[in-house]
Design an enzyme around this catalytic site. Structure first.
Site, PDB file in Angstrom:
ATOM      1  N   CYS A   9       0.822  -1.211   0.000  1.00 22.51           N
ATOM      2  CA  CYS A   9       0.000   0.000   0.000  1.00 22.51           C
ATOM      3  C   CYS A   9       0.860   1.266   0.000  1.00 22.51           C
ATOM      4  O   CYS A   9       0.649   2.167  -0.804  1.00 22.51           O
ATOM      5  CB  CYS A   9      -0.930  -0.008   1.215  1.00 22.51           C
ATOM      6  SG  CYS A   9      -1.933   1.468   1.319  1.00 22.51           S
ATOM      7  N   CYS A  23      -1.630   1.642  -2.977  1.00 20.31           N
ATOM      8  CA  CYS A  23      -2.625   2.717  -2.819  1.00 20.31           C
ATOM      9  C   CYS A  23      -2.043   4.131  -2.854  1.00 20.31           C
ATOM     10  O   CYS A  23      -2.548   5.005  -3.562  1.00 20.31           O
ATOM     11  CB  CYS A  23      -3.361   2.581  -1.482  1.00 20.31           C
ATOM     12  SG  CYS A  23      -3.378   0.971  -0.729  1.00 20.31           S
ATOM     13  N   LYS A  75      -0.134   5.226  -6.027  1.00 24.16           N
ATOM     14  CA  LYS A  75      -1.177   5.214  -7.072  1.00 24.16           C
ATOM     15  C   LYS A  75      -2.039   6.467  -6.985  1.00 24.16           C
ATOM     16  O   LYS A  75      -2.259   7.159  -7.971  1.00 24.16           O
ATOM     17  CB  LYS A  75      -2.019   3.945  -6.906  1.00 24.16           C
ATOM     18  CG  LYS A  75      -3.034   3.698  -7.972  1.00 24.16           C
ATOM     19  CD  LYS A  75      -4.484   3.906  -7.635  1.00 24.16           C
ATOM     20  CE  LYS A  75      -5.008   3.660  -6.283  1.00 24.16           C
ATOM     21  NZ  LYS A  75      -5.756   2.450  -6.101  1.00 24.16           N
ATOM     22  N   TYR A 134      -9.465  -3.441 -11.062  1.00 23.94           N
ATOM     23  CA  TYR A 134      -9.279  -2.035 -10.705  1.00 23.94           C
ATOM     24  C   TYR A 134      -7.886  -1.496 -10.999  1.00 23.94           C
ATOM     25  O   TYR A 134      -7.746  -0.352 -11.418  1.00 23.94           O
ATOM     26  CB  TYR A 134      -9.723  -1.759  -9.263  1.00 23.94           C
ATOM     27  CG  TYR A 134      -8.759  -2.159  -8.170  1.00 23.94           C
ATOM     28  CD1 TYR A 134      -7.897  -1.230  -7.610  1.00 23.94           C
ATOM     29  CD2 TYR A 134      -8.711  -3.462  -7.698  1.00 23.94           C
ATOM     30  CE1 TYR A 134      -7.015  -1.581  -6.601  1.00 23.94           C
ATOM     31  CE2 TYR A 134      -7.837  -3.825  -6.691  1.00 23.94           C
ATOM     32  CZ  TYR A 134      -6.992  -2.890  -6.143  1.00 23.94           C
ATOM     33  OH  TYR A 134      -6.114  -3.237  -5.149  1.00 23.94           O
ATOM     34  N   GLU A 155      -7.347   1.708 -13.339  1.00 20.09           N
ATOM     35  CA  GLU A 155      -6.746   2.894 -12.735  1.00 20.09           C
ATOM     36  C   GLU A 155      -5.500   3.339 -13.502  1.00 20.09           C
ATOM     37  O   GLU A 155      -5.323   4.537 -13.769  1.00 20.09           O
ATOM     38  CB  GLU A 155      -6.390   2.617 -11.272  1.00 20.09           C
ATOM     39  CG  GLU A 155      -7.620   2.491 -10.394  1.00 20.09           C
ATOM     40  CD  GLU A 155      -7.328   2.108  -8.944  1.00 20.09           C
ATOM     41  OE1 GLU A 155      -8.189   2.334  -8.094  1.00 20.09           O
ATOM     42  OE2 GLU A 155      -6.243   1.572  -8.660  1.00 20.09           O
ATOM     43  N   HIS A 205     -27.797  21.297  -1.382  1.00 21.92           N
ATOM     44  CA  HIS A 205     -27.837  21.818  -2.737  1.00 21.92           C
ATOM     45  C   HIS A 205     -26.840  22.960  -2.926  1.00 21.92           C
ATOM     46  O   HIS A 205     -26.679  23.754  -2.002  1.00 21.92           O
ATOM     47  CB  HIS A 205     -29.263  22.316  -3.004  1.00 21.92           C
ATOM     48  CG  HIS A 205     -29.486  22.772  -4.396  1.00 21.92           C
ATOM     49  ND1 HIS A 205     -29.551  21.895  -5.461  1.00 21.92           N
ATOM     50  CD2 HIS A 205     -29.659  24.024  -4.915  1.00 21.92           C
ATOM     51  CE1 HIS A 205     -29.763  22.585  -6.569  1.00 21.92           C
ATOM     52  NE2 HIS A 205     -29.819  23.870  -6.271  1.00 21.92           N
ATOM     53  N   GLU A 216     -26.680  15.115  -3.639  1.00 22.20           N
ATOM     54  CA  GLU A 216     -28.095  15.298  -3.263  1.00 22.20           C
ATOM     55  C   GLU A 216     -28.997  14.339  -4.038  1.00 22.20           C
ATOM     56  O   GLU A 216     -30.093  14.001  -3.593  1.00 22.20           O
ATOM     57  CB  GLU A 216     -28.537  16.749  -3.462  1.00 22.20           C
ATOM     58  CG  GLU A 216     -28.592  17.224  -4.889  1.00 22.20           C
ATOM     59  CD  GLU A 216     -28.948  18.721  -4.984  1.00 22.20           C
ATOM     60  OE1 GLU A 216     -30.013  19.117  -4.492  1.00 22.20           O
ATOM     61  OE2 GLU A 216     -28.131  19.476  -5.548  1.00 22.20           O
TER      62      GLU A 216
HETATM   63  C1  LIG Z   1      -1.228  -0.927  -7.554  1.00 23.79           C
HETATM   64  C2  LIG Z   1      -2.041  -1.210  -6.326  1.00 23.79           C
HETATM   65  C3  LIG Z   1      -2.968  -0.298  -5.896  1.00 23.79           C
HETATM   66  C4  LIG Z   1      -3.726  -0.546  -4.759  1.00 23.79           C
HETATM   67  N1  LIG Z   1      -4.640   0.383  -4.389  1.00 23.79           N
HETATM   68  C5  LIG Z   1      -5.381   0.179  -3.274  1.00 23.79           C
HETATM   69  C6  LIG Z   1      -6.298   1.155  -2.834  1.00 23.79           C
HETATM   70  O1  LIG Z   1      -6.471   2.191  -3.467  1.00 23.79           O
HETATM   71  N2  LIG Z   1      -6.985   0.919  -1.699  1.00 23.79           N
HETATM   72  C7  LIG Z   1      -6.819  -0.224  -0.974  1.00 23.79           C
HETATM   73  O2  LIG Z   1      -7.462  -0.381   0.066  1.00 23.79           O
HETATM   74  N3  LIG Z   1      -5.957  -1.192  -1.382  1.00 23.79           N
HETATM   75  C8  LIG Z   1      -5.237  -1.010  -2.511  1.00 23.79           C
HETATM   76  N4  LIG Z   1      -4.333  -1.954  -2.909  1.00 23.79           N
HETATM   77  C9  LIG Z   1      -4.251  -3.220  -2.155  1.00 23.79           C
HETATM   78  C10 LIG Z   1      -3.409  -3.055  -0.895  1.00 23.79           C
HETATM   79  O3  LIG Z   1      -2.140  -2.553  -1.233  1.00 23.79           O
HETATM   80  C11 LIG Z   1      -3.273  -4.411  -0.207  1.00 23.79           C
HETATM   81  O4  LIG Z   1      -4.558  -4.942   0.032  1.00 23.79           O
HETATM   82  C12 LIG Z   1      -2.547  -4.298   1.132  1.00 23.79           C
HETATM   83  O5  LIG Z   1      -1.275  -3.743   0.969  1.00 23.79           O
HETATM   84  C13 LIG Z   1      -2.438  -5.689   1.776  1.00 23.79           C
HETATM   85  O6  LIG Z   1      -1.689  -5.607   2.963  1.00 23.79           O
HETATM   86  P1  LIG Z   1      -0.887  -6.884   3.481  1.00 23.79           P
HETATM   87  O7  LIG Z   1      -0.385  -6.544   4.829  1.00 23.79           O
HETATM   88  O8  LIG Z   1      -1.724  -8.098   3.328  1.00 23.79           O
HETATM   89  O9  LIG Z   1       0.297  -7.087   2.463  1.00 23.79           O
HETATM   90  P2  LIG Z   1       1.409  -6.082   1.928  1.00 23.79           P
HETATM   91  O10 LIG Z   1       1.078  -4.675   2.200  1.00 23.79           O
HETATM   92  O11 LIG Z   1       1.635  -6.488   0.523  1.00 23.79           O
HETATM   93  O12 LIG Z   1       2.681  -6.429   2.809  1.00 23.79           O
HETATM   94  C14 LIG Z   1       3.329  -7.663   2.710  1.00 23.79           C
HETATM   95  C15 LIG Z   1       4.793  -7.429   2.981  1.00 23.79           C
HETATM   96  O13 LIG Z   1       5.420  -8.698   3.219  1.00 23.79           O
HETATM   97  C16 LIG Z   1       6.721  -8.661   2.671  1.00 23.79           C
HETATM   98  N5  LIG Z   1       7.131 -10.062   2.513  1.00 23.79           N
HETATM   99  C17 LIG Z   1       6.607 -11.002   1.693  1.00 23.79           C
HETATM  100  N6  LIG Z   1       7.183 -12.195   1.925  1.00 23.79           N
HETATM  101  C18 LIG Z   1       8.102 -11.996   2.924  1.00 23.79           C
HETATM  102  C19 LIG Z   1       9.002 -12.855   3.614  1.00 23.79           C
HETATM  103  N7  LIG Z   1       9.056 -14.172   3.361  1.00 23.79           N
HETATM  104  N8  LIG Z   1       9.803 -12.331   4.572  1.00 23.79           N
HETATM  105  C20 LIG Z   1       9.742 -10.993   4.867  1.00 23.79           C
HETATM  106  N9  LIG Z   1       8.904 -10.143   4.239  1.00 23.79           N
HETATM  107  C21 LIG Z   1       8.078 -10.651   3.286  1.00 23.79           C
HETATM  108  C22 LIG Z   1       6.543  -7.898   1.376  1.00 23.79           C
HETATM  109  O14 LIG Z   1       7.762  -7.337   0.931  1.00 23.79           O
HETATM  110  C23 LIG Z   1       5.533  -6.827   1.792  1.00 23.79           C
HETATM  111  O15 LIG Z   1       6.178  -5.649   2.198  1.00 23.79           O
HETATM  112  C24 LIG Z   1      -3.539  -1.738  -4.033  1.00 23.79           C
HETATM  113  C25 LIG Z   1      -2.593  -2.676  -4.458  1.00 23.79           C
HETATM  114  C26 LIG Z   1      -1.859  -2.421  -5.588  1.00 23.79           C
HETATM  115  C27 LIG Z   1      -0.843  -3.421  -6.047  1.00 23.79           C
END
Ligand SMILES: Cc1cc2nc3c(=O)[nH]c(=O)nc-3n(C[C@H](O)[C@H](O)[C@H](O)COP(=O)(O)OP(=O)(O)OC[C@H]3O[C@@H](n4cnc5c(N)ncnc54)[C@H](O)[C@@H]3O)c2cc1C
Length: 466
Positions: A48, A53, A56, A185, A189, A443, A448
């Site tokens: 994110c 997010c 983006k 999405y 986007e 309004h 509205e």
């Molecule tokens: C382009 C894009 C736009 C998005 N826009 C939106 C939006 O507008 N609104 C919204 O709500 N959501 C949006 N999302 C989705 C949102 O980013 C995810 O739902 C959210 O980040 C999920 O959080 P998470 O903690 O599950 O995983 P992540 O945030 O992906 O975190 C996982 C972390 O784990 C780390 N990792 C993975 N494997 C290992 C390992 N073995 N050891 C150590 N570290 C590891 C990764 O490097 C990463 O940093 C978007 C996603 C993308 C790709």
């Protein structure tokens, strides 16, 4: 529920992944007094903050200025030809991302969480290996919060030339012509971002229309509005091959058409990050595409191992991952069993124009309820009268005919995301259409319309209920 114990654990909680879900869980657990370690292999903040997010939305803001400049003329403004500089945008975006990352690190440290900058994998159900150092950490509890990663689909010729959203955030220059494959999405986007910044955009999608799973009226309306803004949308086709020629690319479609582009981007899906994580050694069960199976408390098949966020593929949104991480910490370390309610989650698509939805689509509502009333309007926003822009807004309420409860709200147009966050409260509260109508209109606004749609535009009786 209480935290499980391991023989002389080094930590009470080991969090694999420092993204939205992992960071929230780590901080809350530490707040309950747990000894917490979090491993992150890339950058703290996760998808994110670093490549989702936030960057983006910054690009979305940048792309929308072009419409503002054009619209300003009808309001009396004369502007010099605006000049856009992609490297400036990317550099400024990177500064903001670095600031946010530092804030995340500081907040974790303030909470007493130990951060390990490395990949981490399971050796067994209680042992995590820090790949960078080879150190082994014994953990009483483990939270898997590894997120998801872009997936390009079946290998095609020239797939090495294709970028994902990860690389799109780092391009050295704005491509003049872009082909994007995908219809969900992220694809929509990025098509809007590149088009707003001046690129010629072709969106290729194998299905019948973009935004599968969204309300059919939303899909049709957005499709039309994107085309009005100059984007080309080709449905029912896939990119079958990508050839490189003279510093550019040629995307060959399944029907033989060739589209030349400076960049070809795929946004066809994201798969849970579970490959090579050692889940077999830990005995953690996975399902389709490697997603981790969990119960309503985010507990996996191994009682002291939990998983939250995209890696569980429930609803892949940041606020959902955060809520799941928080609920996990409350459950395991706060002794307050907390299950996340995944119904009526508001969602936005930051396309141009924007989409905001909460609740049921008409199709789903008609499958679930005996009578469904639809209130739908499309209208020319006031701003478009002077700007002269050819655009219409869509607003749609899906209402349970029996109880009058508003089951779903669907908006396409400026401000849709901001409106839907507030409507999300009303829908979550079970508000009826009569209560919507009792609210005084404000309004002149677009919103509205939501409280002034007096008569249903359609009423559907379920066949089995007739
Ligand atoms: C382009 C894009 C736009 C998005 N826009 C939106 C939006 O507008 N609104 C919204 O709500 N959501 C949006 N999302 C989705 C949102 O980013 C995810 O739902 C959210 O980040 C999920 O959080 P998470 O903690 O599950 O995983 P992540 O945030 O992906 O975190 C996982 C972390 O784990 C780390 N990792 C993975 N494997 C290992 C390992 N073995 N050891 C150590 N570290 C590891 C990764 O490097 C990463 O940093 C978007 C996603 C993308 C790709």
């Amino acid at each position: 529920m209480t935290a499980a114990s391991a023989s002389q654990p080094d930590v009470d909680l080991f969090v694999v992944g420092g993204g939205s879900g992992g960071v929230r869980a780590a901080r809350i657990a530490a707040g309950y007094g747990a000894r917490v370690m979090v491993a992150e292999e890339f950058r703290i903040g996760g998808t994110c903050v670093i490549r989702g997010c936030i960057p983006k939305k910054l690009l979305v803001y940048a792309s929308r200025f072009s419409y503002e400049f054009a619209d300003a003329v009808g309001f009396g403004w004369t502007l010099p030809q605006p000049v856009f500089d992609w490297p400036t945008l990317i550099a400024n975006k990177d500064i903001e991302i670095a600031r946010l990352e530092a804030a995340y690190v500081a907040n974790l440290q303030k909470s007493g969480v130990e951060i390990v900058k490395s990949r981490a994998v399971f050796e067994d159900a209680h042992t995590i290996r820090i790949v960078a150092t080879g150190a082994r950490i014994r953990a009483a509890n483990v939270l898997i919060a590894t997120g998801a990663a872009p997936y390009h689909g079946a290998a095609i010729s020239g797939i090495e030339h294709v970028i994902s959203s990860n690389e799109a955030f780092l391009l050295p220059e704005l491509p003049r012509r872009v082909v994007i494959q995908g219809g969900a999405y992220i694809a929509v986007e990025f098509a809007s971002i590149f088009a707003g910044l001046g690129a010629q955009v072709t969106l290729v999608y194998r299905g019948s229309n973009v935004l599968r799973g969204f309300d059919e009226d939303v899909r049709a309306h957005l499709h039309g509005e994107m085309e009005k803004r100059g984007m080309t949308i080709i449905t029912g086709q896939t990119v079958a091959a990508v050839d490189k020629a003279k510093g550019a690319f040629a995307a060959r479609l399944s029907d033989g058409r060739v589209i030349e582009a400076d960049r070809v981007m795929f946004a066809v899906g994201r798969h849970p990050n579970t490959a090579g994580l050692g889940l077999e050694a830990a005995g953690v069960q996975t399902g389709h595409q490697g997603r981790i199976e969990v119960d309503r408390y985010s507990r996996t098949s191994v009682p002291h191992v939990y998983a939250v966020g995209d890696v569980t593929h429930r609803i892949n949104l940041t606020p959902v991952a955060i809520r799941e991480g928080h609920a996990f910490a409350d459950t395991v370390f706060g002794n307050v069993p907390t299950a996340v309610d995944h119904t009526n989650v508001p969602t936005a698509v930051f396309s141009e124009p924007e989409v905001g939805v909460v609740g049921l689509t008409e199709t789903v509502a008609r499958n679930l309820h005996n009578r469904v009333d639809i209130y739908k309007t499309t209208f020319r926003p006031l701003k478009a009268t002077l700007s002269g822009r050819d655009t219409r807004m869509l607003m749609k309420l899906v209402v349970d005919g029996a109880s009058g409860r508003v089951l779903g709200c669907h908006i396409v147009g400026e401000g849709a995301a901001e409106m839907i966050q507030v409507l999300g409260i009303a829908v979550k509260m079970g508000t009826t259409k009569a209560q919507f109508d009792a609210a005084m209109a404000l309004h002149p606004t677009a919103a509205e319309e939501l409280v002034t749609m007096r008569h249903p535009t359609a009423s559907h009786q379920r066949a089995s209920a007739q």
